[in-house]
Design an enzyme around this catalytic site. Sequence first.
Site, PDB file in Angstrom:
ATOM      1  N   GLN A 115      -2.892 -12.300   7.760  1.00 38.68           N
ATOM      2  CA  GLN A 115      -3.086 -11.992   6.335  1.00 38.68           C
ATOM      3  C   GLN A 115      -2.389 -13.043   5.457  1.00 38.68           C
ATOM      4  OE1 GLN A 115      -2.819  -7.914   4.462  1.00 38.68           O
ATOM      5  NE2 GLN A 115      -0.758  -8.601   4.040  1.00 38.68           N
ATOM      6  N   MET A 157       0.841  -1.197   0.000  1.00 44.75           N
ATOM      7  CA  MET A 157       0.000   0.000   0.000  1.00 44.75           C
ATOM      8  C   MET A 157       0.878   1.251   0.000  1.00 44.75           C
ATOM      9  SD  MET A 157      -3.426  -0.919   2.051  1.00 44.75           S
ATOM     10  CE  MET A 157      -2.817  -0.643   3.697  1.00 44.75           C
ATOM     11  N   GLY A 158       2.134   1.105  -0.410  1.00 48.26           N
ATOM     12  CA  GLY A 158       3.036   2.264  -0.464  1.00 48.26           C
ATOM     13  C   GLY A 158       3.532   2.665   0.910  1.00 48.26           C
ATOM     14  N   GLY A 202       4.718 -10.341   3.929  1.00 49.94           N
ATOM     15  CA  GLY A 202       5.455 -10.312   5.188  1.00 49.94           C
ATOM     16  C   GLY A 202       4.763 -11.108   6.279  1.00 49.94           C
ATOM     17  N   ASP A 241       2.258  -9.395   9.007  1.00 49.76           N
ATOM     18  CA  ASP A 241       0.792  -9.534   9.017  1.00 49.76           C
ATOM     19  C   ASP A 241       0.499 -11.026   8.892  1.00 49.76           C
ATOM     20  OD1 ASP A 241      -0.003  -6.569   8.791  1.00 49.76           O
ATOM     21  OD2 ASP A 241       1.519  -6.836   7.263  1.00 49.76           O
ATOM     22  N   GLY A 291      10.937  -2.767   5.732  1.00 43.66           N
ATOM     23  CA  GLY A 291      10.189  -4.035   5.731  1.00 43.66           C
ATOM     24  C   GLY A 291       9.751  -4.405   4.322  1.00 43.66           C
ATOM     25  N   HIS A 292       9.169  -3.426   3.616  1.00 43.64           N
ATOM     26  CA  HIS A 292       8.740  -3.681   2.231  1.00 43.64           C
ATOM     27  C   HIS A 292       9.954  -4.005   1.351  1.00 43.64           C
ATOM     28  CE1 HIS A 292       5.612  -0.704   3.696  1.00 43.64           C
ATOM     29  NE2 HIS A 292       4.831  -1.690   3.284  1.00 43.64           N
TER      30      HIS A 292
HETATM   31  P1  AMP Z   1       1.375  -2.931   3.508  1.00 44.99           P
HETATM   32  O1  AMP Z   1       1.939  -1.896   2.580  1.00 44.99           O
HETATM   33  O2  AMP Z   1       1.369  -2.521   4.935  1.00 44.99           O
HETATM   34  O3  AMP Z   1       0.080  -3.518   3.016  1.00 44.99           O
HETATM   35  O4  AMP Z   1       2.423  -4.139   3.454  1.00 44.99           O
HETATM   36  C1  AMP Z   1       2.788  -4.735   2.242  1.00 44.99           C
HETATM   37  C2  AMP Z   1       3.545  -5.985   2.538  1.00 44.99           C
HETATM   38  O5  AMP Z   1       4.710  -5.680   3.303  1.00 44.99           O
HETATM   39  C3  AMP Z   1       2.743  -7.009   3.347  1.00 44.99           C
HETATM   40  O6  AMP Z   1       3.021  -8.308   2.853  1.00 44.99           O
HETATM   41  C4  AMP Z   1       3.280  -6.815   4.737  1.00 44.99           C
HETATM   42  O7  AMP Z   1       3.159  -7.962   5.549  1.00 44.99           O
HETATM   43  C5  AMP Z   1       4.738  -6.511   4.438  1.00 44.99           C
HETATM   44  N1  AMP Z   1       5.373  -5.829   5.561  1.00 44.99           N
HETATM   45  C6  AMP Z   1       5.001  -4.670   6.150  1.00 44.99           C
HETATM   46  N2  AMP Z   1       5.794  -4.390   7.195  1.00 44.99           N
HETATM   47  C7  AMP Z   1       6.695  -5.391   7.275  1.00 44.99           C
HETATM   48  C8  AMP Z   1       7.780  -5.699   8.153  1.00 44.99           C
HETATM   49  N3  AMP Z   1       8.096  -4.915   9.167  1.00 44.99           N
HETATM   50  N4  AMP Z   1       8.485  -6.833   7.927  1.00 44.99           N
HETATM   51  C9  AMP Z   1       8.164  -7.660   6.893  1.00 44.99           C
HETATM   52  N5  AMP Z   1       7.159  -7.431   6.042  1.00 44.99           N
HETATM   53  C10 AMP Z   1       6.435  -6.322   6.223  1.00 44.99           C
END
Ligand code: AMP
Length: 288
Positions: free
Chosen positions: A159, A36-37, A153, A156, A42-43
Amino acid sequence: MNEMNKPIIVHNTESLRAVISKWKSEGQKISFVPTMGALHEGHLSLVRIAEEKSDKVVVSIFVNPTQFAPHEDFDKYPRQEEKDIELLADENADLVFIPNAGEMYPQNDTTAVKVGIVSENFEGEFRPGHFEGVATVVLKLLLQVMPDFAVFGEKDFQQLAVIRRMCENLFVPVEIIGAPIARDEFGLALSSRNAYLSEESLNIARGLNRVISDLAEQAKITEGNLENLCEAASQKLIDIGFEAVDYLSIVDEKSLEPIESLSKHSGKARILVTARIQGVRLLDNMRI
Ligand code: AMP
């Protein structure tokens, strides 16, 4: 940004499919990282894993409205498209898909994906409709990109379990890869929502990982019921300054069903927790 590394940017399915078809006809393997940007380390760690698995890496940036409940932070969710593209260029991503809401949800769109039991507890209970939104958008994205691998990741964790179950049940031809949680130097799981926290709340937030690490150690040696340990750990979170603990449980990694005792359990176990501070819900989890 180095011009050489600049990823292809596409905004609609037709242009996306043209590039993907070309790559497939050349025999290139494709990995996909949906986001989601508001990208952080992490991303980017997911993008690096994607790169190791395949020849081409596609990243999507789409703040999906259907996974936010009306009272949630859709409008104030951080958006920084230019910076995200630069970060992805530095990681050598090959294509960034940035659809708008009309592209993902055309006017006659009445279809939704309901995954069932693994999506109902924990986050499902606190965010009604959330996983239906997630599953629907992820299936749409997977069908648009048609990747060989998709990286999500473990941050979540529910998820990830919901997406694995959906892909298994619907025979989606993709290998789902779970990536380890990226944390800051104090153990706090990186999240776009950490930016909402004051310095004081951030310090409290950093205690979350310490409390579940201690719980993991205690769970390994206890002869008693895990529920009591979880209750004590929840209380500890309140004692260090969290406003509320939405849930703290030890579950089977696949079914996400709570486990009473590690000795009687044959599969892998994981602590799942969500606690609130300054109105922000912080998620964490840990394998035992
Ligand atoms: P989001 O943009 O928050 O929807 O996250 C996109 C992807 O990045 C999802 O698969 C999340 O689980 C992963 N993600 C977000 N934060 C982290 C993190 N700290 N460590 C690993 N993966 C992450």
